[in-house]
Each structure stands twice: as C-alpha cells, then as structure tokens.
Design an enzyme around this catalytic site. Structure first.
Site, mmCIF file in Angstrom:
data_model
loop_
_atom_site.group_PDB
_atom_site.id
_atom_site.type_symbol
_atom_site.label_atom_id
_atom_site.label_comp_id
_atom_site.label_asym_id
_atom_site.label_seq_id
_atom_site.Cartn_x
_atom_site.Cartn_y
_atom_site.Cartn_z
ATOM 1 N N TYR A 1 -15.062 -2.127 7.579
ATOM 2 C CA TYR A 1 -13.668 -1.710 7.811
ATOM 3 C C TYR A 1 -13.313 -1.917 9.295
ATOM 4 O O TYR A 1 -12.266 -2.501 9.624
ATOM 5 C CB TYR A 1 -13.540 -0.241 7.408
ATOM 6 C CG TYR A 1 -12.222 0.428 7.712
ATOM 7 C CD1 TYR A 1 -11.043 0.041 7.068
ATOM 8 C CD2 TYR A 1 -12.158 1.490 8.625
ATOM 9 C CE1 TYR A 1 -9.841 0.704 7.327
ATOM 10 C CE2 TYR A 1 -10.972 2.153 8.887
ATOM 11 C CZ TYR A 1 -9.815 1.753 8.247
ATOM 12 O OH TYR A 1 -8.636 2.398 8.498
ATOM 13 N N ASP B 1 -1.222 -7.340 -6.164
ATOM 14 C CA ASP B 1 -2.474 -7.394 -5.415
ATOM 15 C C ASP B 1 -2.172 -8.230 -4.175
ATOM 16 O O ASP B 1 -1.823 -9.420 -4.302
ATOM 17 C CB ASP B 1 -3.565 -8.048 -6.283
ATOM 18 C CG ASP B 1 -4.907 -8.078 -5.567
ATOM 19 O OD1 ASP B 1 -4.917 -8.071 -4.310
ATOM 20 O OD2 ASP B 1 -5.935 -8.117 -6.258
ATOM 21 N N GLY C 1 -0.149 4.973 -1.124
ATOM 22 C CA GLY C 1 -1.272 5.639 -0.481
ATOM 23 C C GLY C 1 -0.849 6.821 0.380
ATOM 24 O O GLY C 1 0.302 7.263 0.359
ATOM 25 N N GLN C 2 -1.820 7.331 1.154
ATOM 26 C CA GLN C 2 -1.595 8.548 1.957
ATOM 27 C C GLN C 2 -0.440 8.353 2.946
ATOM 28 O O GLN C 2 0.426 9.218 3.074
ATOM 29 C CB GLN C 2 -2.889 8.899 2.719
ATOM 30 C CG GLN C 2 -2.824 10.270 3.374
ATOM 31 C CD GLN C 2 -3.920 10.502 4.418
ATOM 32 O OE1 GLN C 2 -4.738 9.634 4.700
ATOM 33 N NE2 GLN C 2 -3.934 11.699 4.989
ATOM 34 N N LYS D 1 -10.617 -4.330 11.313
ATOM 35 C CA LYS D 1 -9.592 -3.822 12.239
ATOM 36 C C LYS D 1 -9.656 -4.582 13.562
ATOM 37 O O LYS D 1 -8.632 -5.005 14.102
ATOM 38 C CB LYS D 1 -9.758 -2.310 12.460
ATOM 39 C CG LYS D 1 -9.408 -1.457 11.237
ATOM 40 C CD LYS D 1 -7.995 -1.701 10.724
ATOM 41 C CE LYS D 1 -7.589 -0.770 9.610
ATOM 42 N NZ LYS D 1 -6.324 -1.166 8.950
ATOM 43 N N ASP E 1 2.107 -2.108 -4.496
ATOM 44 C CA ASP E 1 0.763 -1.492 -4.483
ATOM 45 C C ASP E 1 0.093 -1.855 -5.800
ATOM 46 O O ASP E 1 0.767 -2.314 -6.743
ATOM 47 C CB ASP E 1 0.904 0.052 -4.352
ATOM 48 C CG ASP E 1 -0.376 0.719 -3.857
ATOM 49 O OD1 ASP E 1 -1.431 0.550 -4.499
ATOM 50 O OD2 ASP E 1 -0.317 1.421 -2.831
ATOM 51 N N GLY F 1 0.834 -1.210 0.000
ATOM 52 C CA GLY F 1 0.000 0.000 0.000
ATOM 53 C C GLY F 1 0.859 1.246 0.000
ATOM 54 O O GLY F 1 0.490 2.295 0.524
HETATM 55 P P1 NAD Z 1 -4.789 4.754 1.255
HETATM 56 O O1 NAD Z 1 -6.135 4.339 0.774
HETATM 57 O O2 NAD Z 1 -4.327 6.128 1.012
HETATM 58 O O3 NAD Z 1 -3.692 3.748 0.713
HETATM 59 C C1 NAD Z 1 -3.917 2.366 0.677
HETATM 60 C C2 NAD Z 1 -3.149 1.823 -0.504
HETATM 61 O O4 NAD Z 1 -3.426 0.430 -0.571
HETATM 62 C C3 NAD Z 1 -3.577 2.443 -1.845
HETATM 63 O O5 NAD Z 1 -2.453 3.003 -2.506
HETATM 64 C C4 NAD Z 1 -4.180 1.283 -2.611
HETATM 65 O O6 NAD Z 1 -3.901 1.303 -3.996
HETATM 66 C C5 NAD Z 1 -3.500 0.080 -1.938
HETATM 67 N N1 NAD Z 1 -4.310 -1.135 -2.061
HETATM 68 C C6 NAD Z 1 -5.637 -1.295 -1.849
HETATM 69 N N2 NAD Z 1 -5.996 -2.558 -2.120
HETATM 70 C C7 NAD Z 1 -4.865 -3.215 -2.503
HETATM 71 C C8 NAD Z 1 -4.592 -4.542 -2.918
HETATM 72 N N3 NAD Z 1 -5.552 -5.468 -3.007
HETATM 73 N N4 NAD Z 1 -3.320 -4.859 -3.233
HETATM 74 C C9 NAD Z 1 -2.334 -3.947 -3.171
HETATM 75 N N5 NAD Z 1 -2.528 -2.661 -2.801
HETATM 76 C C10 NAD Z 1 -3.788 -2.308 -2.470
HETATM 77 O O7 NAD Z 1 -4.763 4.402 2.826
HETATM 78 P P2 NAD Z 1 -3.790 4.985 3.949
HETATM 79 O O8 NAD Z 1 -4.486 6.136 4.560
HETATM 80 O O9 NAD Z 1 -2.422 5.140 3.448
HETATM 81 O O10 NAD Z 1 -3.891 3.799 5.002
HETATM 82 C C11 NAD Z 1 -2.891 2.825 5.173
HETATM 83 C C12 NAD Z 1 -3.260 1.983 6.385
HETATM 84 O O11 NAD Z 1 -3.426 2.816 7.527
HETATM 85 C C13 NAD Z 1 -4.583 1.206 6.226
HETATM 86 O O12 NAD Z 1 -4.481 -0.019 6.888
HETATM 87 C C14 NAD Z 1 -5.563 2.078 6.960
HETATM 88 O O13 NAD Z 1 -6.636 1.326 7.445
HETATM 89 C C15 NAD Z 1 -4.710 2.608 8.098
HETATM 90 N N6 NAD Z 1 -5.244 3.833 8.685
HETATM 91 C C16 NAD Z 1 -5.232 4.995 7.974
HETATM 92 C C17 NAD Z 1 -5.757 6.154 8.561
HETATM 93 C C18 NAD Z 1 -5.765 7.470 7.843
HETATM 94 O O14 NAD Z 1 -6.377 8.426 8.337
HETATM 95 N N7 NAD Z 1 -5.093 7.608 6.697
HETATM 96 C C19 NAD Z 1 -6.280 6.094 9.844
HETATM 97 C C20 NAD Z 1 -6.322 4.871 10.508
HETATM 98 C C21 NAD Z 1 -5.769 3.748 9.932
HETATM 99 C C1 AKB Z 2 -11.032 6.364 7.789
HETATM 100 O O1 AKB Z 2 -11.673 7.409 7.997
HETATM 101 O O2 AKB Z 2 -11.508 5.335 7.282
HETATM 102 C C2 AKB Z 2 -9.592 6.329 8.235
HETATM 103 C C3 AKB Z 2 -9.505 5.823 9.626
HETATM 104 C C4 AKB Z 2 -9.714 6.724 10.779
HETATM 105 O O3 AKB Z 2 -9.291 4.642 9.809
HETATM 106 N N1 AKB Z 2 -9.053 7.651 8.090
#
Ligand code: NAD
Ligand code: AKB
Length: 312
Positions: free
Chosen positions: A139, A50, A12-13, A143, A35, A9
C-alpha cells in the site's frame, strides 16, 4: 462553467462523507459516483465500475463531461498485505488511468496519499514534508509511487492533480475499509456495542490521526486553492492529532466508564511501527491555509454522540 464531479470509491469511509459535501456545493445532478460496492444512501447518480477497467472508466468520464475527479478507490494497508499484486494493480493501474484522462480531457484531480508513503527509515517525529520515502508495505509503495506519478504528470503535461498525505481518519458514518489505523474507530463501535475492546496494536502505539470533518474540509480547501500558491505537487503533509492507543482508551472511558480494553498486537503492529508518530504540516498551513479543528477530546465526544444515535 458548471463543474461535473466524478467520485471513485464513493461508497467507502471517505467517499460516503465527501459525496454529500460535493452535492451541497455542485448539486446532485453534477456529482457522479462509482464503486464496486452499492452506496449505503443513493444521493446522486451511481454506477458500478471496477476502476481497473480503463474502457468502462473512460466511457463514464466522457459521457458525463467530467471536470474534476476525486479518485478514492483503493485497497488499504492491512488488506494490501494480504494481496500485494492486486493492490498494485488497483491502486497504481487506476491512478494511471485517472492521470491519463486528466491530461487528455483537462480534468482537475484529487488523489489521496497517506502517512503510509513513509517507512521505517523516515524520521518518526514531526516528519518533514520532504524526507526519506521507503515504505515497507505494498500500500505504501503505491502511495509513494503514486505521488511521484502525480508530480510527473504535473511537470510533463501540466495536469492539475492535488494530493494530501492523510493520517488515520476517524469517523462514524461508514466503518473503515481494511487499514492499520482502524483500531481508532473500532474501539468506539465495539466499546458501545459490547463494553469490551481487544485492540490489535500495543497500548504505546502512537500514530497521526484526524477526525473526518477536518479531512473533508482540508480536501475541499486544497481543491479550491489558487494553483499559483501551491508548491507541492507530490502530496502535502497534513496533520491534526497524535495519540497513543492508551490515551485514546482513557479519553473514550470518560464516556464509557466501564469499558474494558485489552491489547493483543497482530501483524498490523509491524505496519504501525513503520509509520510516523507525528507530522510537520507547516507547508500546507503556509501554502493554502490548512488548519484543523478537532482535538482528541472533541473528536471522541463527537464520535460517541453520533454513534450512540446510530447504534443504540
Ligand atoms: P475504503 O476502503 O473505505 O473505501 C475504498 C472504496 O474503494 C471502497 O468502497 C471499495 O469498494 C472501493 N474500491 C476498491 N477497489 C475498487 C475497484 N477496483 N474499483 C472500484 N472501486 C473500488 O477507503 P477510504 O478510507 O475511503 O479511502 C479512500 C482513499 O483515501 C484511499 O486512497 C486511501 O488510501 C486514502 N486514505 C484513507 C485513509 C483513512 O484513514 N481512511 C488514510 C489515508 C489515506
Ligand atoms: C490505513 O491504515 O491503511 C489507512 C491509512 C493511514 O492510509 N487508514
């Protein structure tokens, strides 16, 4: 031993900010990214994968002699409600693969949980480390189940898998990917680009949030911690700032005085209402020295400065 780091991933963000920090520490040759999506900047080896493809995933782990996995690939809360089955398959299926690889090849894992592990029956203020976990989104279900699976692999097989319950993360490099807390980032993008923002939660919605730099520093600090000091193998509560959507609007208006914000709650309001307003992270602070740096005003100032350079 040279650490060999795999980030899933990675585009991603969070991945787009974590990867440069890992490269700084371990060198570009020792960081491998996977990714479905190409990275915005290709800073190290990248393979399209994937993460539900167990065979392809295991091949990359073995060929690269991976010693740590940061498993970030996931489907987030709002997108997850549009495709619950796929969300279970991706989030749980891939975590199971990662934990099996960790057990079989002696790999240390970081896997993020979320405030989404909590639900409507959880105490919403100063939510304790150990409390009711009855999430109402798919989701969130992944978790909570994921936390239990991590703990199980730790107890049964001695897997070193570390986890944080991230709050909503606020950052400017990469836009968020389909979550409920995305409004706290969108307001900056739309506000700077158009001077207007229609917020999809009500103005009195309060959620726990954190600036990305704090989240990355905390993640690396947890991964560096002496395992003997850790007392939580499900996932650590982690907090920084809690504010209402209105308080965020007022802070952003200090930098964009003509900003017009309206509130038009959609289906994501229900998700927001099921999550805590604030989190007690005293166990993380005591066990491994977690501390945040960014308060609301520092976070907003930093976001505006960087997004002005990026967008204007
Ligand atoms: P994001 O959606 O920005 O990035 C996730 C990445 O995963 C994407 O680039 C997507 O292309 C990739 N992805 C999705 N399905 C896939 C697959 N089957 N195979 C390969 N890649 C795949 O999410 P993020 O914000 O970077 O979050 C990363 C982790 O942190 C996640 O587990 C999320 O639950 C957790 N998280 C994020 C936040 C937040 O606010 N950003 C908060 C709590 C938890
Ligand atoms: C979402 O809103 O789904 C995420 C998180 C708090 O897990 N940013």
């Amino acid at each position: 031993m040279t650490e060999r780091i795999l980030v899933t991933g990675s585009s991603g963000q969070i991945g787009s900010e974590l990867v440069p920090k890992l490269i700084e520490r371990y060198g570009a040759d020792n960081v491998i990214c996977v990714d479905l999506k190409e990275p915005a900047d290709k800073l190290c080896a990248f393979e399209k994968l994937d993460v539900t493809d167990r065979e392809g995933f295991e091949k990359i782990v073995k060929e690269n002699a991976v010693s740590q996995i940061y498993h970030l690939a996931s489907i987030l809360s709002a997108t997850g409600e549009k495709m619950p089955e796929k969300t279970w398959e991706v989030n749980m299926g891939s975590l199971r693969h990662v934990l099996d690889f960790a057990r079989d090849y002696n790999i240390r894992v970081f896997w993020p949980s979320s405030i989404a592990a909590f639900g409507p029956t959880t105490p919403r203020d100063n939510t304790p480390q150990q409390t009711v976990l009855e999430p109402s989104t798919m989701y969130g279900v992944t978790k909570t189940a994921g936390e239990l699976l991590c703990n199980y692999y730790h107890l049964k097989y001695g897997v070193d898998v570390r986890s944080l319950r991230y709050p909503g993360l606020i950052s400017w490099k990469q836009e968020p990917g389909g979550g409920t807390t995305d409004y706290a980032v969108d307001i900056f993008y739309k506000g700077l680009a158009t001077g207007k923002y229609e917020c999809f939660v009500s103005e009195d919605t309060v959620l726990p949030m954190m600036y990305m730099d704090d989240a990355i520093n905390g993640t690396l600090k947890l991964m560096d911690a002496d395992s003997g000091k850790l007392t939580v193998w499900t996932s650590y509560n982690m907090a920084a700032i809690s504010f209402s959507a209105k308080e965020l609007e007022e802070e952003v208006k200090k930098h964009i005085p003509n900003l017009e914000v309206s509130y038009s709650p959609d289906g994501r309001q229900k998700i927001a209402n099921s999550w805590p307003r604030s989190i007690d992270d005293s166990v993380a602070r005591a066990d491994w020295g977690w501390a945040h740096e960014y308060d609301l005003s520092k976070m907003v100032k930093t976001m505006i400065e960087n997004l002005k350079k990026k967008l204007l």
